[in-house]
Design an enzyme around this catalytic site. Structure first.
Site, PDB file in Angstrom:
ATOM      1  N   ALA A   1      40.846  43.314  48.022  1.00  9.67           N
ATOM      2  CA  ALA A   1      39.420  43.332  47.682  1.00  9.67           C
ATOM      3  C   ALA A   1      39.206  43.948  46.304  1.00  9.67           C
ATOM      4  O   ALA A   1      38.428  43.430  45.491  1.00  9.67           O
ATOM      5  CB  ALA A   1      38.635  44.109  48.733  1.00  9.67           C
ATOM      6  N   TYR A   2      39.880  45.054  46.043  1.00  9.22           N
ATOM      7  CA  TYR A   2      39.733  45.725  44.743  1.00  9.22           C
ATOM      8  C   TYR A   2      40.214  44.819  43.620  1.00  9.22           C
ATOM      9  O   TYR A   2      39.522  44.646  42.601  1.00  9.22           O
ATOM     10  CB  TYR A   2      40.517  47.034  44.762  1.00  9.22           C
ATOM     11  CG  TYR A   2      40.334  47.864  43.509  1.00  9.22           C
ATOM     12  CD1 TYR A   2      39.185  48.637  43.332  1.00  9.22           C
ATOM     13  CD2 TYR A   2      41.297  47.880  42.508  1.00  9.22           C
ATOM     14  CE1 TYR A   2      39.003  49.397  42.184  1.00  9.22           C
ATOM     15  CE2 TYR A   2      41.128  48.630  41.360  1.00  9.22           C
ATOM     16  CZ  TYR A   2      39.983  49.392  41.203  1.00  9.22           C
ATOM     17  OH  TYR A   2      39.810  50.137  40.057  1.00  9.22           O
ATOM     18  N   CYS A   3      41.393  44.205  43.802  1.00  6.76           N
ATOM     19  CA  CYS A   3      41.951  43.346  42.754  1.00  6.76           C
ATOM     20  C   CYS A   3      41.066  42.126  42.526  1.00  6.76           C
ATOM     21  O   CYS A   3      40.806  41.739  41.382  1.00  6.76           O
ATOM     22  CB  CYS A   3      43.369  42.919  43.119  1.00  6.76           C
ATOM     23  SG  CYS A   3      44.556  44.280  43.105  1.00  6.76           S
TER      24      CYS A   3
ATOM     25  N   SER B   1      37.860  41.817  43.052  1.00 10.76           N
ATOM     26  CA  SER B   1      36.595  42.196  42.419  1.00 10.76           C
ATOM     27  C   SER B   1      36.792  42.583  40.956  1.00 10.76           C
ATOM     28  O   SER B   1      35.948  42.269  40.109  1.00 10.76           O
ATOM     29  CB  SER B   1      35.942  43.340  43.188  1.00 10.76           C
ATOM     30  OG  SER B   1      36.755  44.496  43.201  1.00 10.76           O
TER      31      SER B   1
END
Length: 298
Positions: A155-157, A159
Site C-alpha cells: 500500500a505504501y509503495c 501510494s
C-alpha cells in the site's frame, strides 16, 4: 551592504501531517526562516503542542482529514482569513502499514492509499487557487518507495509511486501559471513510523538487507532542513540523502533485484517468525485509526 531577505520571509506556508515527525520538523524550520505556518493534521492536541513550541503568532493549527474535501476547504478558508493566502504548500501527510498483501485488511490498505495519494491530490486541489494567486510552490513528499517497491509494503509503495506520477503531471499542468511543483524523495527518517516498523522482525530484517547507505536512518531535523531549502529554491526535485538521485538511473533494474532477494530471504524470515499484518504504523497511524473509529457513520 544590504542583507538579502530569506525568500520565505513573510510568507504563509501550509504543512499537512504537521503533528509530529518530518511535518513538525519542517514547521520549525519554516518559522526559523521567516514563514508563518498553518499546521494541518488529525490530532488537535498534538498540533497544539507543535504550535505552542513555536514563537507566538507564527503558526496556527487546524484539525482536518486530508482526504475530506469539505473539511480541507473549510480549513483553507480559515487559513486565508487568519494568516493570508498561502504561497507554500507541503503535502506531507502519510501513513504506512506492513505485511503480506494477500492477508491485508482491505480497509487499512485502502486508508494508506487514500491518505498518501488521494489526500495529496485533495491538498493540491484545495490550495491551487492560492498558489495561482501568489505564484507559489507545492512540495509533494514522496519516498525511495516511489522509485523502487519493496515487499510487505504494497500500500505504501503503490501510494508513493502514485504521488510521484501525480506531482509530475501537476508540474507540467501549472508551470505556465508560474506555480512551482517539487517532489521530495526521502529515505529512512527517524520518525515514530520508522521506529515502529523496526519493531516488526520482517520489516527490520528487510531493511537490514539493503546496502549500508540505503538502510541508514536520518534525523528528522536534517531531512526537514533539506526540504525547506528545496522550497526556498523552488526545486523540481530534492533527494535526501543526495545519493537517491542515482537510484533514478537504475530504477528499471530494481524490481528484478528485489524479487531475487525476496525469493531467497522471505521463506527464511517466515520460518523464523510467521508474517502478520502490522496495522497502521506509528503514533500518527494509531491516532488516524482511532479518529476513523470514532467518526460518525452514515
Amino acid at each position: 551592504m544590504p542583507v538579502a531577505r530569506n525568500p520565505l520571509h513573510g510568507r504563509t506556508a501550509v504543512v499537512t501531517g504537521a503533528a509530529r515527525g518530518i511535518g513538525a520538523a519542517m514547521a520549525r524550520v519554516l518559522v526559523e526562516r521567516g514563514a508563518t505556518v498553518a499546521l494541518l493534521g488529525r490530532e488537535e492536541s498534538t498540533l497544539a503542542e507543535v504550535r505552542d513550541s513555536l514563537p507566538a503568532g507564527r503558526s496556527a493549527c487546524w484539525e482536518v482529514d486530508v482526504t475530506d474535501d469539505r473539511g480541507m476547504s473549510l480549513a483553507a478558508s480559515g487559513i486565508r482569513a487568519r494568516l493570508g493566502p498561502p504561497s507554500v504548500v507541503i503535502a506531507n501527510a502519510g501513513l504506512a502499514e506492513g505485511g503480506p498483501f494477500a492477508e491485508s485488511d482491505p480497509a487499512v490498505w485502502r486508508r494508506v492509499v487514500e491518505v498518501n495519494l488521494i489526500g495529496s491530490a485533495v491538498t493540491a486541489r484545495t490550495f491551487l487557487p492560492d498558489l495561482f494567486e501568489t505564484r507559489g510552490y507545492f512540495l509533494q513528499v514522496a519516498s525511495l518507495a516511489s522509485i523502487g517497491a519493496a515487499p510487505m509494503m504494497s500500500a505504501y509503495c503503490a501510494s508513493k509511486a502514485g504521488v510521484e506520477s501525480f506531482a509530475h503531471a501537476l508540474q507540467a499542468e501549472v508551470a505556465h501559471r508560474h506555480v512551482g511543483v517539487g517532489i521530495a524523495y526521502i529515505n529512512w527518517t527517524d520518525t515514530d513510523m520508522v521506529r515502529d516498523a523496526d519493531r516488526h522482525a520482517v520489516l527490520r530484517e528487510l531493511r537490514g538487507h539493503m546496502p549500508p547507505p540505503a538502510r541508514k536512518v536520518y534525523p528528522a531535523a536534517y531531512v526537514a532542513g533539506r526540504l525547506v531549502t528545496a522550497v526556498e529554491r523552488r526545486r523540481p526535485a530534492v533527494y535526501v540523502p543526495r545519493w537517491l538521485r542515482a537510484a533514478q538511473a537504475v530504477r528499471a533494474a530494481m524490481p528484478p533485484v528485489v524479487t531475487l532477494l525476496s525469493r531467497r530471504e522471505l521463506p527464511r524470515l517466515d520460518a523464523a517468525e510467521p508474517f502478520s499484518a502490522t496495522g497502521l504504523l506509528g503514533a500518527g497511524g494509531r491516532a488516524d485509526q482511532a479518529a476513523g473509529t470514532d467518526a460518525p457513520r452514515g
